[in-house]
Design an enzyme around this catalytic site. Structure first.
Site, short mmCIF file in Angstrom:
data_model
loop_
_atom_site.label_atom_id
_atom_site.label_comp_id
_atom_site.label_asym_id
_atom_site.label_seq_id
_atom_site.Cartn_x
_atom_site.Cartn_y
_atom_site.Cartn_z
N ASP A 35 -64.53 -42.50 -63.28
CA ASP A 35 -63.61 -43.24 -62.42
C ASP A 35 -62.75 -42.23 -61.67
O ASP A 35 -61.95 -41.52 -62.27
CB ASP A 35 -62.73 -44.18 -63.27
CG ASP A 35 -61.87 -45.10 -62.42
OD1 ASP A 35 -62.39 -45.63 -61.42
OD2 ASP A 35 -60.69 -45.30 -62.76
N ASN A 87 -58.29 -32.04 -58.50
CA ASN A 87 -58.65 -32.51 -57.17
C ASN A 87 -60.17 -32.67 -57.17
O ASN A 87 -60.90 -31.68 -57.22
CB ASN A 87 -58.21 -31.50 -56.11
CG ASN A 87 -58.54 -31.95 -54.69
OD1 ASN A 87 -59.30 -32.89 -54.47
ND2 ASN A 87 -57.97 -31.25 -53.71
N ASP A 113 -55.90 -43.50 -52.11
CA ASP A 113 -54.78 -43.40 -51.17
C ASP A 113 -55.31 -43.50 -49.74
O ASP A 113 -56.24 -42.78 -49.36
CB ASP A 113 -54.05 -42.08 -51.35
CG ASP A 113 -53.24 -42.06 -52.64
OD1 ASP A 113 -52.92 -43.15 -53.15
OD2 ASP A 113 -52.94 -40.96 -53.14
N LYS A 117 -51.77 -42.23 -41.42
CA LYS A 117 -51.58 -41.44 -40.21
C LYS A 117 -52.86 -40.71 -39.82
O LYS A 117 -53.56 -40.16 -40.67
CB LYS A 117 -50.44 -40.43 -40.40
CG LYS A 117 -49.07 -41.06 -40.57
CD LYS A 117 -48.00 -39.99 -40.71
CE LYS A 117 -46.61 -40.63 -40.88
NZ LYS A 117 -45.55 -39.60 -41.05
N ASP A 149 -58.34 -52.59 -50.56
CA ASP A 149 -57.75 -53.75 -49.89
C ASP A 149 -57.46 -53.46 -48.43
O ASP A 149 -56.87 -54.29 -47.74
CB ASP A 149 -56.46 -54.18 -50.61
CG ASP A 149 -55.47 -53.04 -50.77
OD1 ASP A 149 -55.90 -51.87 -50.90
OD2 ASP A 149 -54.25 -53.30 -50.76
#
Length: 235
Positions: A35, A87, A113, A117, A149
């Site tokens: 995950d 990361n 995330d 921008k 979403d």
């Protein structure tokens, strides 16, 4: 509230030597569920309880969330669950190369995330090299599930997977139902608001992933001067 860190800053660009999976689980030969972006790990903890014959490994770039997830895991008797800070775009490939063939059977990427921008979009998790690494580590018929979403982000993730090659989308439209037995915390929140969720399931097929290796003389982007909300003190 999302806790952002800048994955392109120098601190997060340093590869980490992740522990071998054989040392993370009591039964290391069980099928592995990976995950990416596990946050506090509550989704993965429930998955580990419901699927005890699988191992579940959560990775996240936000160290405080990984620490909270690991602390919660230590309060249980789950020996098929682990969390690691890294990361994924920098350190995941090394971890995947150590896996025995056929071990990695499911990868989930849920609500990463969005980095709205335009100048920050290169910070998004799903990048061509990441998909190539996953495809290389997974055998035929293994699954990659993504959802968000945010329509733009979900479509970009789908486009990245299709462009990278190695996977076949199970259907051309967004999935109405989540194929997993457990919803993530974010999914529960979104559905309670009556908002849509955009889901896609991919199956590893016979095709070879595209070569997304960096060309000689080209290095990764750097944003060392950017302010990084949520960066840990070690950064």
């Amino acid at each position: 509230m999302r806790q952002h860190v800048n994955p392109l800053s120098g601190f997060y660009q340093r590869p980490l030597a992740l522990p071998h999976c054989a040392g993370l689980f009591a039964a290391a030969d069980q099928p592995l569920h990976l995950d990416l972006g596990c946050a506090r790990g509550r989704f993965l903890m429930t998955m580990a309880q419901q699927r005890p014959h699988w191992n579940h490994l959560g990775l996240d770039i936000r160290r405080p969330l990984v620490a909270a997830a690991e602390q919660a895991r230590e309060g249980t008797e789950l020996t098929n669950l682990a969390f690691l800070f890294c990361n994924a775009n920098v350190s995941l490939a090394g971890l995947l190369r150590q896996l025995p063939p056929g071990l990695l059977q499911l990868v989930t990427i849920q609500y990463p995330d969005p980095w709205f921008k335009a100048r920050h979009r290169k910070r998004r998790m799903v990048q061509p090299a990441l998909i190539e690494s996953l495809a290389t580590a997974m055998e035929k018929d293994m699954q990659l599930f993504i959802q968000s979403d945010i329509l733009e982000l979900a479509q970009e993730m789908v486009d990245q997977v299709v462009a990278a090659g190695g996977f076949r989308r199970t259907q051309p439209h967004w999935l109405v139902q989540n194929p997993l037995p457990i919803p993530s915390e974010r999914e529960i929140h979104v559905l309670r608001q009556g908002l849509p969720v955009y889901r896609a399931l991919f199956i590893r097929d016979d095709s070879s992933p595209a070569d997304t290796s960096p060309q000689p003389g080209i290095t990764g982007a750097s944003e060392a001067g950017d302010e990084v909300p949520g960066r840990t003190a070690e950064a």
